[in-house]
Design an enzyme around this catalytic site. Structure first.
Site, short mmCIF file in Angstrom:
data_model
loop_
_atom_site.label_atom_id
_atom_site.label_comp_id
_atom_site.label_asym_id
_atom_site.label_seq_id
_atom_site.Cartn_x
_atom_site.Cartn_y
_atom_site.Cartn_z
N ASP A 198 -8.31 18.66 -13.48
CA ASP A 198 -7.77 17.30 -14.97
C ASP A 198 -7.81 17.04 -16.29
O ASP A 198 -8.20 17.92 -17.10
CB ASP A 198 -9.36 16.95 -14.34
CG ASP A 198 -10.11 15.57 -14.79
OD1 ASP A 198 -10.06 15.19 -15.90
OD2 ASP A 198 -10.95 14.77 -14.94
N LYS A 231 -8.47 6.40 -19.39
CA LYS A 231 -9.14 6.88 -20.88
C LYS A 231 -7.63 6.69 -21.81
O LYS A 231 -7.41 5.44 -21.92
CB LYS A 231 -9.60 8.32 -21.01
CG LYS A 231 -10.45 8.44 -19.61
CD LYS A 231 -11.65 7.31 -19.06
CE LYS A 231 -12.34 7.28 -18.09
NZ LYS A 231 -13.03 8.31 -17.72
N TYR A 264 -17.05 16.53 -15.64
CA TYR A 264 -17.44 14.48 -15.37
C TYR A 264 -18.91 14.85 -14.11
O TYR A 264 -18.25 14.61 -13.47
CB TYR A 264 -16.08 14.08 -15.30
CG TYR A 264 -16.20 12.47 -14.92
CD1 TYR A 264 -16.19 11.53 -16.37
CD2 TYR A 264 -15.40 11.72 -13.94
CE1 TYR A 264 -17.51 10.54 -16.14
CE2 TYR A 264 -15.95 10.43 -13.87
CZ TYR A 264 -16.61 9.49 -14.97
OH TYR A 264 -16.44 8.05 -14.99
N ARG A 314 0.35 -1.35 0.07
CA ARG A 314 0.42 -0.09 0.13
C ARG A 314 0.97 1.53 0.04
O ARG A 314 0.53 1.66 -0.49
CB ARG A 314 -1.37 0.06 1.01
CG ARG A 314 -1.67 1.72 1.29
CD ARG A 314 -2.53 1.60 2.27
NE ARG A 314 -2.83 0.18 3.38
CZ ARG A 314 -2.01 0.88 4.21
NH1 ARG A 314 -1.15 1.94 4.40
NH2 ARG A 314 -2.43 -0.38 5.32
C1 LIG Z 1 -13.44 8.69 -16.56
C2 LIG Z 1 -13.26 10.39 -16.04
C3 LIG Z 1 -13.18 10.56 -13.92
C4 LIG Z 1 -13.43 9.19 -13.59
O1 LIG Z 1 -11.95 8.42 -13.60
P1 LIG Z 1 -12.77 6.98 -13.28
O2 LIG Z 1 -11.04 6.12 -13.40
O3 LIG Z 1 -13.59 6.65 -13.61
O4 LIG Z 1 -12.10 6.59 -11.81
C5 LIG Z 1 -12.68 11.97 -14.09
N1 LIG Z 1 -12.29 12.66 -15.13
C6 LIG Z 1 -12.82 12.31 -16.54
C7 LIG Z 1 -12.84 13.66 -17.59
C8 LIG Z 1 -12.98 11.36 -16.58
O5 LIG Z 1 -13.53 11.40 -18.22
#
Ligand SMILES: *Cc1c(COP(=O)(O)O)cnc(C)c1O
Length: 401
Positions: free
Chosen positions: A192, A217, A120, A68
Site C-alpha cells: 500500500d 489521497k 489502515y 465496466r
Molecule cells: C484511505 C486509505 C485506504 C482506503 O482507501 P479508500 O479510497 O478510502 O477506499 C487504504 N490505505 C490507506 C493507507 C489509506 O490511507
C-alpha cells in the site's frame, strides 16, 4: 471522417513522439501513458460518460464494448498509474478498499496472509470482518523485523501485505528485505503506497509484485474523489486482477478517472511542498515543550530512519504526535481548537487536515489491538497540506497553547 485505421496511426504517432520510458518522473506525471485523444486531438482525455459503444458488426468495435470492462477515460488513468509507478499495467477502482478487495480475491479459502499490524483501519476491517468469513487467515505483526514476518510464513501463506510508512504510527518497513523474503517462499508481495506515493518510493523497483493506492489521497490530491488503484508488472498477475476487476465490477467511473488524472499531473509539485512543510512542522513539534512524542520518518532518531532514507527520496507530510499527559481529552481539545487544519478523516489533499485515530480512522480496531501498535487515545495525526507553513505553525501554536 476519421476511420479507425487513421485513428491508430494518429495514436501511434504521438506514442512514438513522446516515448514515455525515457522521461523522468516529473514529466511522466504529466505525459506518462498519455496521448492526445483520437477523435479531435483533445490534450486532456475527454470524460467518456458512456456505458456502451456502437459496434459495426458483432465484435466490430475500437477496443471498448462496455464501460465496466473498459472506458477510454479510465484507460488513460490506468496507463498513467502504470507509468508513474514504473509498472506495466494499471487498474483503477471505485475506492482504495475496492482495489484491496480485488487483491485478496486472488486467494482461496485456507490461504494465509501476513500483514502489517498498524495498517489502515479500513484494510483491517476488510480483512477481519469480510475475508475471514471466507476462510482466509490473516496474521497482523510488526513488520519492522523481517524475521517476525518469516515466523508467520507456512505452506498455506500466499501473500504479504505491507503498508509503509504505516498509518498512523509512521513505522517504516524494509521493502527490499520483505521482497527477498517473499521471493524465497514464493509469495506475492503487495504494498500500500498511499502515504509515500511514487514521488517518494517506487515499490515495484524494490521487488514488490503489486502496488496499491488509495488515489483518494495524494494522487487525486484535492479531496474531491474516492478512487483506488493497483499497478503490476507481470502480465499473468495483471490478467488475473483484470478478470476480478471486471467480474466484481468495482470500477472507477469516467469523471473520477478524469479528476484523478488531473491530480496526478501536479503530484510532484504538491509532494515537494508537502515534504517541505512536513519537515518544518515535525521539527516545530519536536521542540515544543507541551508535546511528548512526534512520529515522522525524517528524524534521525526514528527507529527505521535508515531504511526510510534508503527507500524514500524524502519523508512526506504525514506526522503523528502525542501531547503531554497523553489523555484522550487533551487530544480532543487540541483538534477542536485548530482553525487552519480541518478536523477530518482522510489525508493527502492540498489542505491540511488533523485527525484523532482512536475515535476516527482507527475506531474500527479494538482498543487493545490499537494500543499494541502505539495508537494511544491521545495520538493526533496530521496530514500537512501545501498552505503557507507559517500559518500552519501559528495554528498549531494557538491550539496546543
Ligand atoms: C484511505 C486509505 C485506504 C482506503 O482507501 P479508500 O479510497 O478510502 O477506499 C487504504 N490505505 C490507506 C493507507 C489509506 O490511507
Amino acid at each position: 471522417m476519421i476511420t479507425p485505421k487513421d485513428n491508430d496511426t494518429f495514436v501511434r504517432r504521438f506514442r512514438k513522439k513522446m516515448s514515455k520510458k525515457d522521461l523522468k518522473f516529473n514529466s511522466r506525471t504529466i505525459h506518462g501513458g498519455q496521448h492526445p485523444d483520437k477523435a479531435y486531438g483533445a490534450v486532456m482525455p475527454p470524460i467518456y460518460q458512456t456505458s456502451t459503444y456502437a459496434q459495426t458488426t458483432p465484435g466490430g468495435h475500437q477496443g471498448f464494448e462496455y464501460s465496466r470492462s473498459a472506458n477510454p477515460t479510465r484507460t488513460a488513468l490506468e496507463n498513467s498509474l502504470a507509468s508513474i509507478e514504473n509498472g506495466t499495467y494499471g487498474l483503477a477502482f471505485a475506492s482504495g478498499l475496492a482495489a484491496i478487495d480485488a487483491v485478496i480475491k486472488l486467494l482461496n479459502p485456507g490461504d494465509e496472509v501476513v500483514s502489517t499490524n498498524d495498517l489502515y483501519g479500513g484494510s483491517y476491517r476488510l480483512f477481519k470482518q469480510i475475508f475471514e468469513k471466507y476462510g482466509i487467515v490473516f496474521h497482523f505483526i510488526g513488520m519492522q523485523s523481517i524475521a517476525a514476518i518469516e515466523e508467520k510464513v507456512n505452506d498455506r501463506t500466499k501473500l504479504i501485505w505491507v503498508e509503509t510508512p504505516t498509518n498512523p504510527m509512521m513505522n517504516v518497513i524494509d521493502i527490499k528485505a520483505a521482497s527477498a523474503l517473499a521471493k524465497k517462499h514464493d509469495l506475492l508481495l503487495a504494498l500500500d503506497n498511499t502515504f509515500a506515493t511514487p514521488y517518494l518510493q517506487r515499490p515495484l523497483d524494490l521487488g514488490a509484485d503489486i502496488v496499491m493506492h488509495s488515489a483518494t489521497k495524494y494522487l487525486g490530491g484535492h479531496s474531491d474523489l474516492v478512487v483506488g488503484a493497483l499497478v503490476v508488472k507481470d502480465k499473468d498477475l495483471a490478467d488475473k486482477l483484470y478478470f476480478i476487476q471486471n467480474a466484481s465490477g468495482a470500477v472507477c467511473g469516467p469523471m473520477d478517472s478524469f479528476l484523478t488524472l488531473r491530480g496526478i499531473k501536479t503530484l510532484h509539485v504538491r509532494m515537494q511542498r508537502h515534504c517541505e512543510n512536513g519537515k518544518a512542522i515535525a521539527e516545530y513539534l519536536a521542540k515544543h515543550p507541551k508535546i511528548e512524542k512526534v512520529y515522522w520518518p525524517g528524524f534521525e532518531t526514528h527507529p527505521n530512519h535508515n531504511v526510510a532514507k534508503a527507500q524514500m527520496d524524502d519523508f512526506g507530510g504525514m506526522i503523528s504526535f502525542v501531547p503531554n499527559g497523553s489523555s484522550y481529552d487533551d487530544a480532543i481539545k487540541i483538534v477542536e481548537k485548530l482553525e487552519v487544519f480541518t478536523l477530518a478523516e482522510s489525508l493527502g489533499g492540498v489542505e491540511s487536515l488533523a485527525g484523532h485515530p482512536a475515535s476516527m480512522t482507527h475506531a474500527s480496531i479494538p482498543k487493545e489491538e490499537r494500543e499494541k501498535s502505539g495508537v494511544v487515545d491521545a495520538l493526533i495525526r496530521l496530514s500537512v497540506g501545501i498552505e503557507d507553513v507559517d500559518d500552519l505553525i501559528a495554528d498549531l501554536e494557538q491550539a496546543i497553547g
